[in-house]
Design a protein around this motif. Sequence first.
Motif, PDB file in Angstrom:
ATOM      1  N   MET A 298      -8.331  -7.632   8.635  1.00  0.00           N
ATOM      2  CA  MET A 298      -9.769  -7.468   8.656  1.00  0.00           C
ATOM      3  C   MET A 298     -10.159  -6.745   9.940  1.00  0.00           C
ATOM      4  SD  MET A 298     -12.709 -10.314   8.290  1.00  0.00           S
ATOM      5  CE  MET A 298     -14.028  -9.782   7.265  1.00  0.00           C
ATOM      6  N   SER A 299     -11.093  -5.807   9.798  1.00  0.00           N
ATOM      7  CA  SER A 299     -11.586  -5.038  10.935  1.00  0.00           C
ATOM      8  C   SER A 299     -13.005  -5.457  11.280  1.00  0.00           C
ATOM      9  CB  SER A 299     -11.588  -3.548  10.595  1.00  0.00           C
ATOM     10  OG  SER A 299     -10.299  -3.087  10.363  1.00  0.00           O
ATOM     11  N   ILE A 300     -13.374  -5.231  12.523  1.00  0.00           N
ATOM     12  CA  ILE A 300     -14.738  -5.466  12.985  1.00  0.00           C
ATOM     13  C   ILE A 300     -15.329  -4.115  13.374  1.00  0.00           C
ATOM     14  CG2 ILE A 300     -16.212  -6.608  14.680  1.00  0.00           C
ATOM     15  CD1 ILE A 300     -14.850  -8.570  12.801  1.00  0.00           C
ATOM     16  N   VAL A 301     -16.511  -3.812  12.859  1.00  0.00           N
ATOM     17  CA  VAL A 301     -17.178  -2.544  13.126  1.00  0.00           C
ATOM     18  C   VAL A 301     -18.546  -2.849  13.724  1.00  0.00           C
ATOM     19  CG1 VAL A 301     -18.048  -0.418  12.069  1.00  0.00           C
ATOM     20  CG2 VAL A 301     -15.979  -1.489  11.184  1.00  0.00           C
ATOM     21  N   SER A 302     -18.937  -2.069  14.720  1.00  0.00           N
ATOM     22  CA  SER A 302     -20.253  -2.203  15.326  1.00  0.00           C
ATOM     23  C   SER A 302     -21.200  -1.235  14.629  1.00  0.00           C
ATOM     24  CB  SER A 302     -20.175  -1.887  16.821  1.00  0.00           C
ATOM     25  OG  SER A 302     -21.441  -2.002  17.408  1.00  0.00           O
ATOM     26  N   ILE A 303     -22.252  -1.775  14.009  1.00  0.00           N
ATOM     27  CA  ILE A 303     -23.200  -0.975  13.244  1.00  0.00           C
ATOM     28  C   ILE A 303     -24.548  -0.973  13.961  1.00  0.00           C
ATOM     29  CG2 ILE A 303     -24.382  -0.723  11.019  1.00  0.00           C
ATOM     30  CD1 ILE A 303     -21.356  -0.392  10.826  1.00  0.00           C
ATOM     31  N   PRO A 304     -24.995   0.202  14.451  1.00  0.00           N
ATOM     32  CA  PRO A 304     -26.305   0.255  15.107  1.00  0.00           C
ATOM     33  C   PRO A 304     -27.435   0.389  14.073  1.00  0.00           C
ATOM     34  CG  PRO A 304     -25.185   2.361  15.344  1.00  0.00           C
ATOM     35  CD  PRO A 304     -24.261   1.450  14.584  1.00  0.00           C
ATOM     36  N   ILE A 305     -28.397  -0.496  14.188  1.00  0.00           N
ATOM     37  CA  ILE A 305     -29.593  -0.443  13.339  1.00  0.00           C
ATOM     38  C   ILE A 305     -30.789  -0.663  14.241  1.00  0.00           C
ATOM     39  CG2 ILE A 305     -30.844  -1.435  11.382  1.00  0.00           C
ATOM     40  CD1 ILE A 305     -28.099  -2.341  10.279  1.00  0.00           C
ATOM     41  N   VAL A 306     -31.626   0.335  14.344  1.00  0.00           N
ATOM     42  CA  VAL A 306     -32.833   0.326  15.165  1.00  0.00           C
ATOM     43  C   VAL A 306     -32.542  -0.225  16.567  1.00  0.00           C
ATOM     44  CG1 VAL A 306     -35.282  -0.277  15.273  1.00  0.00           C
ATOM     45  CG2 VAL A 306     -34.198   0.001  13.058  1.00  0.00           C
ATOM     46  N   ASN A 307     -31.707   0.476  17.278  1.00  0.00           N
ATOM     47  CA  ASN A 307     -31.418   0.197  18.687  1.00  0.00           C
ATOM     48  C   ASN A 307     -30.744  -1.143  18.956  1.00  0.00           C
ATOM     49  OD1 ASN A 307     -32.645   2.698  19.316  1.00  0.00           O
ATOM     50  ND2 ASN A 307     -34.646   1.715  19.349  1.00  0.00           N
TER      51      ASN A 307
ATOM     52  N   TYR B 141     -24.878  -4.493  15.451  1.00  0.00           N
ATOM     53  CA  TYR B 141     -24.466  -5.657  14.680  1.00  0.00           C
ATOM     54  C   TYR B 141     -22.967  -5.558  14.417  1.00  0.00           C
ATOM     55  CZ  TYR B 141     -29.446  -6.246  13.912  1.00  0.00           C
ATOM     56  OH  TYR B 141     -30.803  -6.419  14.090  1.00  0.00           O
ATOM     57  N   GLN B 142     -22.243  -6.611  14.742  1.00  0.00           N
ATOM     58  CA  GLN B 142     -20.812  -6.661  14.495  1.00  0.00           C
ATOM     59  C   GLN B 142     -20.604  -7.129  13.060  1.00  0.00           C
ATOM     60  OE1 GLN B 142     -18.691  -5.565  16.940  1.00  0.00           O
ATOM     61  NE2 GLN B 142     -20.606  -5.131  17.994  1.00  0.00           N
ATOM     62  N   MET B 143     -19.868  -6.333  12.298  1.00  0.00           N
ATOM     63  CA  MET B 143     -19.663  -6.655  10.890  1.00  0.00           C
ATOM     64  C   MET B 143     -18.181  -6.573  10.566  1.00  0.00           C
ATOM     65  SD  MET B 143     -23.059  -5.282   9.124  1.00  0.00           S
ATOM     66  CE  MET B 143     -22.679  -6.446   7.908  1.00  0.00           C
ATOM     67  N   GLY B 144     -17.719  -7.476   9.759  1.00  0.00           N
ATOM     68  CA  GLY B 144     -16.337  -7.469   9.325  1.00  0.00           C
ATOM     69  C   GLY B 144     -16.186  -6.715   8.015  1.00  0.00           C
ATOM     70  N   CYS B 145     -15.025  -6.097   7.835  1.00  0.00           N
ATOM     71  CA  CYS B 145     -14.724  -5.411   6.579  1.00  0.00           C
ATOM     72  C   CYS B 145     -13.210  -5.369   6.400  1.00  0.00           C
ATOM     73  CB  CYS B 145     -15.315  -4.007   6.566  1.00  0.00           C
ATOM     74  SG  CYS B 145     -14.595  -2.875   7.764  1.00  0.00           S
ATOM     75  N   GLU B 146     -12.798  -5.038   5.191  1.00  0.00           N
ATOM     76  CA  GLU B 146     -11.378  -4.890   4.927  1.00  0.00           C
ATOM     77  C   GLU B 146     -10.852  -3.667   5.665  1.00  0.00           C
ATOM     78  OE1 GLU B 146     -10.513  -4.822   0.767  1.00  0.00           O
ATOM     79  OE2 GLU B 146     -11.772  -6.570   0.374  1.00  0.00           O
ATOM     80  N   ASP B 147      -9.594  -3.724   6.065  1.00  0.00           N
ATOM     81  CA  ASP B 147      -8.972  -2.574   6.713  1.00  0.00           C
ATOM     82  C   ASP B 147      -9.094  -1.359   5.802  1.00  0.00           C
ATOM     83  OD1 ASP B 147      -8.249  -4.084   8.907  1.00  0.00           O
ATOM     84  OD2 ASP B 147      -6.253  -4.545   8.132  1.00  0.00           O
ATOM     85  N   GLY B 148      -9.451  -0.227   6.379  1.00  0.00           N
ATOM     86  CA  GLY B 148      -9.615   1.000   5.617  1.00  0.00           C
ATOM     87  C   GLY B 148     -11.035   1.240   5.135  1.00  0.00           C
ATOM     88  N   GLN B 149     -11.909   0.249   5.271  1.00  0.00           N
ATOM     89  CA  GLN B 149     -13.292   0.377   4.809  1.00  0.00           C
ATOM     90  C   GLN B 149     -14.276   0.640   5.941  1.00  0.00           C
ATOM     91  OE1 GLN B 149     -14.305   0.410   1.527  1.00  0.00           O
ATOM     92  NE2 GLN B 149     -12.101   0.513   1.214  1.00  0.00           N
ATOM     93  N   GLU B 150     -13.751   0.869   7.128  1.00  0.00           N
ATOM     94  CA  GLU B 150     -14.611   1.036   8.305  1.00  0.00           C
ATOM     95  C   GLU B 150     -15.583   2.211   8.151  1.00  0.00           C
ATOM     96  OE1 GLU B 150     -10.690  -0.776   9.515  1.00  0.00           O
ATOM     97  OE2 GLU B 150     -11.253   0.984   8.355  1.00  0.00           O
ATOM     98  N   ALA B 151     -15.090   3.350   7.709  1.00  0.00           N
ATOM     99  CA  ALA B 151     -15.946   4.541   7.580  1.00  0.00           C
ATOM    100  C   ALA B 151     -17.063   4.303   6.571  1.00  0.00           C
ATOM    101  CB  ALA B 151     -15.111   5.756   7.178  1.00  0.00           C
TER     102      ALA B 151
END
Length: 91
Positions: free
Chosen positions: A1-10, A13-23
């Motif tokens: 599982m990967s963790i991706v940082s998603i910026p929404i209005v400044n 948010y740290q969000m988890g996803c399956e490996d390979g789904q980051e993009a």
Amino acid sequence: MSIVSIPIVNRKYQMGCEDGQEARLVELGKMVDVRAREILDKIGPLPEASLLATLCIVMADELKSKSAGGADEAQLNEILERVRKLKKSLG
């Protein structure tokens, strides 16, 4: 599982996803960010919880309208091609 940082209005948010789904998650996050900013531009500043609720309702409405509302351009072209073939076979 990967963790991706998603910026929404400044805010990020740290969000988890399956490996390979980051993009894909980043792409979806960008869509949410754009829509959230459009809402804020139209109605002005909102508390985070109110923006979240408004954003969810707006996006759910758009999704429901799209799924309930007819065909997209590719589907319309396919229908048109079928009509042309049917016309040719009858004439």
